[in-house]
Design an enzyme around this catalytic site. Structure first.
Site, PDB file in Angstrom:
ATOM      1  N   ARG A  72       0.893  -1.158   0.000  1.00 14.13           N
ATOM      2  CA  ARG A  72       0.000   0.000   0.000  1.00 14.13           C
ATOM      3  C   ARG A  72       0.934   1.211   0.000  1.00 14.13           C
ATOM      4  O   ARG A  72       1.809   1.309   0.853  1.00 14.13           O
ATOM      5  CB  ARG A  72      -0.893  -0.016   1.239  1.00 14.13           C
ATOM      6  CG  ARG A  72      -1.707  -1.312   1.370  1.00 14.13           C
ATOM      7  CD  ARG A  72      -2.754  -1.214   2.456  1.00 14.13           C
ATOM      8  NE  ARG A  72      -3.180  -2.523   2.949  1.00 14.13           N
ATOM      9  CZ  ARG A  72      -4.207  -3.218   2.445  1.00 14.13           C
ATOM     10  NH1 ARG A  72      -4.898  -2.757   1.445  1.00 14.13           N
ATOM     11  NH2 ARG A  72      -4.536  -4.390   2.959  1.00 14.13           N
ATOM     12  N   ASP A 103     -10.293  -1.488  -4.487  1.00  8.97           N
ATOM     13  CA  ASP A 103     -10.681  -0.087  -4.456  1.00  8.97           C
ATOM     14  C   ASP A 103      -9.534   0.936  -4.502  1.00  8.97           C
ATOM     15  O   ASP A 103      -9.502   1.820  -5.364  1.00  8.97           O
ATOM     16  CB  ASP A 103     -11.355   0.114  -3.088  1.00  8.97           C
ATOM     17  CG  ASP A 103     -12.688   0.748  -3.241  1.00  8.97           C
ATOM     18  OD1 ASP A 103     -13.160   0.810  -4.376  1.00  8.97           O
ATOM     19  OD2 ASP A 103     -13.245   1.196  -2.225  1.00  8.97           O
ATOM     20  N   ILE A 127     -10.365 -10.677  -2.114  1.00 14.83           N
ATOM     21  CA  ILE A 127     -11.214 -11.804  -1.690  1.00 14.83           C
ATOM     22  C   ILE A 127     -12.604 -11.343  -1.255  1.00 14.83           C
ATOM     23  O   ILE A 127     -13.515 -12.136  -1.125  1.00 14.83           O
ATOM     24  CB  ILE A 127     -10.579 -12.620  -0.537  1.00 14.83           C
ATOM     25  CG1 ILE A 127     -10.424 -11.770   0.723  1.00 14.83           C
ATOM     26  CG2 ILE A 127      -9.264 -13.224  -0.968  1.00 14.83           C
ATOM     27  CD1 ILE A 127     -10.175 -12.611   1.968  1.00 14.83           C
ATOM     28  N   ASP A 130     -16.097  -7.033  -3.110  1.00  9.94           N
ATOM     29  CA  ASP A 130     -16.773  -5.768  -2.793  1.00  9.94           C
ATOM     30  C   ASP A 130     -16.611  -4.711  -3.880  1.00  9.94           C
ATOM     31  O   ASP A 130     -16.591  -3.519  -3.605  1.00  9.94           O
ATOM     32  CB  ASP A 130     -16.263  -5.225  -1.445  1.00  9.94           C
ATOM     33  CG  ASP A 130     -14.767  -4.973  -1.456  1.00  9.94           C
ATOM     34  OD1 ASP A 130     -14.087  -5.395  -2.411  1.00  9.94           O
ATOM     35  OD2 ASP A 130     -14.265  -4.340  -0.512  1.00  9.94           O
ATOM     36  N   GLY A 171     -13.979  -9.524   5.580  1.00 10.53           N
ATOM     37  CA  GLY A 171     -15.040  -8.723   4.966  1.00 10.53           C
ATOM     38  C   GLY A 171     -15.168  -7.460   5.780  1.00 10.53           C
ATOM     39  O   GLY A 171     -16.003  -7.360   6.669  1.00 10.53           O
ATOM     40  N   ARG A 172     -14.281  -6.530   5.483  1.00 15.37           N
ATOM     41  CA  ARG A 172     -14.180  -5.276   6.230  1.00 15.37           C
ATOM     42  C   ARG A 172     -15.506  -4.508   6.200  1.00 15.37           C
ATOM     43  O   ARG A 172     -15.981  -4.024   7.196  1.00 15.37           O
ATOM     44  CB  ARG A 172     -13.068  -4.452   5.575  1.00 15.37           C
ATOM     45  CG  ARG A 172     -12.462  -3.416   6.411  1.00 15.37           C
ATOM     46  CD  ARG A 172     -11.252  -2.836   5.741  1.00 15.37           C
ATOM     47  NE  ARG A 172     -11.132  -3.189   4.323  1.00 15.37           N
ATOM     48  CZ  ARG A 172     -10.021  -3.122   3.631  1.00 15.37           C
ATOM     49  NH1 ARG A 172      -8.920  -2.734   4.213  1.00 15.37           N
ATOM     50  NH2 ARG A 172      -9.993  -3.443   2.356  1.00 15.37           N
ATOM     51  N   GLU A 223     -16.203  -9.759   9.616  1.00 18.98           N
ATOM     52  CA  GLU A 223     -15.333  -8.814  10.317  1.00 18.98           C
ATOM     53  C   GLU A 223     -16.019  -7.449  10.529  1.00 18.98           C
ATOM     54  O   GLU A 223     -15.883  -6.834  11.578  1.00 18.98           O
ATOM     55  CB  GLU A 223     -14.131  -8.662   9.385  1.00 18.98           C
ATOM     56  CG  GLU A 223     -12.932  -7.988   9.835  1.00 18.98           C
ATOM     57  CD  GLU A 223     -11.936  -7.976   8.685  1.00 18.98           C
ATOM     58  OE1 GLU A 223     -10.762  -7.821   9.001  1.00 18.98           O
ATOM     59  OE2 GLU A 223     -12.304  -8.103   7.499  1.00 18.98           O
TER      60      GLU A 223
HETATM   61  O1  F6P Z   1      -8.333  -7.806   1.156  1.00 22.43           O
HETATM   62  C1  F6P Z   1      -9.339  -7.222   1.932  1.00 22.43           C
HETATM   63  C2  F6P Z   1      -9.238  -7.705   3.319  1.00 22.43           C
HETATM   64  O2  F6P Z   1      -9.221  -9.069   3.238  1.00 22.43           O
HETATM   65  C3  F6P Z   1     -10.316  -7.240   4.288  1.00 22.43           C
HETATM   66  O3  F6P Z   1     -11.434  -8.066   4.359  1.00 22.43           O
HETATM   67  C4  F6P Z   1      -9.561  -7.158   5.582  1.00 22.43           C
HETATM   68  O4  F6P Z   1     -10.143  -6.267   6.472  1.00 22.43           O
HETATM   69  C5  F6P Z   1      -8.228  -6.684   5.133  1.00 22.43           C
HETATM   70  O5  F6P Z   1      -8.025  -7.263   3.872  1.00 22.43           O
HETATM   71  C6  F6P Z   1      -7.074  -6.949   6.034  1.00 22.43           C
HETATM   72  O6  F6P Z   1      -5.934  -6.464   5.411  1.00 22.43           O
HETATM   73  P1  F6P Z   1      -4.490  -6.309   6.032  1.00 22.43           P
HETATM   74  O7  F6P Z   1      -4.537  -6.827   7.413  1.00 22.43           O
HETATM   75  O8  F6P Z   1      -3.606  -7.102   5.160  1.00 22.43           O
HETATM   76  O9  F6P Z   1      -4.197  -4.867   5.946  1.00 22.43           O
END
Ligand code: F6P
Length: 324
Positions: A72, A103, A127, A130, A171-172, A223
């Site tokens: 990121r 996104d 995954i 969304d 699933g944030r 989640e």
């Molecule tokens: O890829 C999306 C996701 O799987 C979300 O459902 C989750 O909240 C997030 O990634 C966690 O990402 P990381 O812990 O790698 O930043």
């Protein structure tokens, strides 16, 4: 277009490698050059490029994660960062980009295009499923299968010990994994952000299932569910409010993002890669490649970013019927 760059960015998902392979091989098929960009937009800024040909992507169709690595990038959120990225692309004579991610990845690609007019096509790799404009995102099918397999295993312990398990799945912001894996694994209750049924309803449902003779239960929790309690707090809540339950918690976490992609995701990745490269060659830009009713379609990146996906109401009803 003579040379295309490909990168993966944001959270990895199973099938990203298969998509990179498809992009590289489609470039080879059309006799244009392809360059892999490492670590997403970070690599674009650092000039972390590597020329790729059909042989560079052998033996990766079956591998999870991403051989190009992912990141990121905060620097890419700045105009200065994007300018350096643009100069690197120019210097390397790259004239089109395929960005694979969710996104954030698409937002970066869109801003980059608006600033420098650089052609960008997106492939939805996450995954969570969304992203609007595609029935499925890359990695979703694999993650569902991984989650179901894990819940099946937890069920063995739940039923051997007469326990109630809260199982948290990823699933944030959305409940697609929770709803589908929950139905697929025969969960007693499924908590998703789109339908907050409240804690009373959860207690009622658990009481009902106990009264009907059930000795163990699985509750799948997305989640991002909106009960206002995470899985550990849900356990405490049930401990305090219901008699006779031996409650445990399992958080599936990042195991859902890894592993060998399902056949569905490999095929989808192969189709998306071909469509992405051929769209760039046809002069298209600012689109995401999606699958809609089994057909490959272009969908505006802007709409994909702003759009919301909808939970399958029919499946919500099925889950309710299955848990009576
Ligand atoms: O890829 C999306 C996701 O799987 C979300 O459902 C989750 O909240 C997030 O990634 C966690 O990402 P990381 O812990 O790698 O930043």
């Amino acid at each position: 277009i003579r040379k295309i760059g490909v990168l993966t960015s944001g959270g990895d998902s199973p099938g990203m490698n298969a998509a990179v392979r498809s992009v590289v091989r489609t470039c080879a098929y059309h006799k244009i050059d392809c360059v892999g960009v490492y670590r997403g937009y970070e690599g674009l800024i650092d000039g972390d490029f590597e020329p790729m040909d059909a042989r560079s992507v052998r033996d990766i169709i079956n591998r999870g994660g991403t051989m190009l690595k992912s990141a990121r990038s905060d620097r890419f959120r700045t105009t200065e960062g994007r300018k350096i990225a643009f100069d690197n692309l120019k210097e390397n004579k790259i004239d089109g980009l395929v960005v694979i991610g969710g996104d954030g990845t698409f937002t970066g690609g869109l801003v980059f295009n608006q600033e420098f007019g650089f052609p960008v096509i997106g492939i939805p790799g996450t995954i969570d499923n969304d992203i609007s404009g595609t029935d499925k995102t890359l990695g979703y099918d694999t993650a569902l299968n991984t989650a179901v397999e894990a819940i099946d295993k937890i069920r063995d312990t739940a039923s051997s010990h007469n326990r109630l398990f809260f199982v948290e799945v990823m699933g944030r912001d959305v409940g697609h994994i929770a709803l589908n894996a929950g139905v697929g694994a025969g969960a007693e209750e499924i908590l998703i952000p789109e339908e907050n049924l409240g804690l009373d309803r959860l207690l009622e449902s658990l009481l009902r299932s106990k009264a009907s003779g059930k000795t163990s239960s699985i509750v799948v929790v997305a989640e991002g569910d909106k009960t206002g309690k995470n899985v550990f707090e849900l356990k405490d809540y049930v401990d305090e409010n219901l008699e006779g339950y031996d409650v445990r918690v399992a958080v599936l976490g990042h195991m859902q993002r890894g592993g060998s992609p399902s056949c569905y995701d490999r095929v989808l990745a192969s189709r998306m890669g071909v469509k992405a490269v051929e769209s760039l060659l046809e002069g298209e830009s600012n689109y995401m490649v999606g699958i809609q009713h089994e057909k490959m379609k272009l969908y505006p990146l802007e709409k994909a970013i702003k759009g919301k996906t909808h939970i399958n109401k029919e499946l919500v009803r099925v889950s309710e019927i299955m848990t009576t």
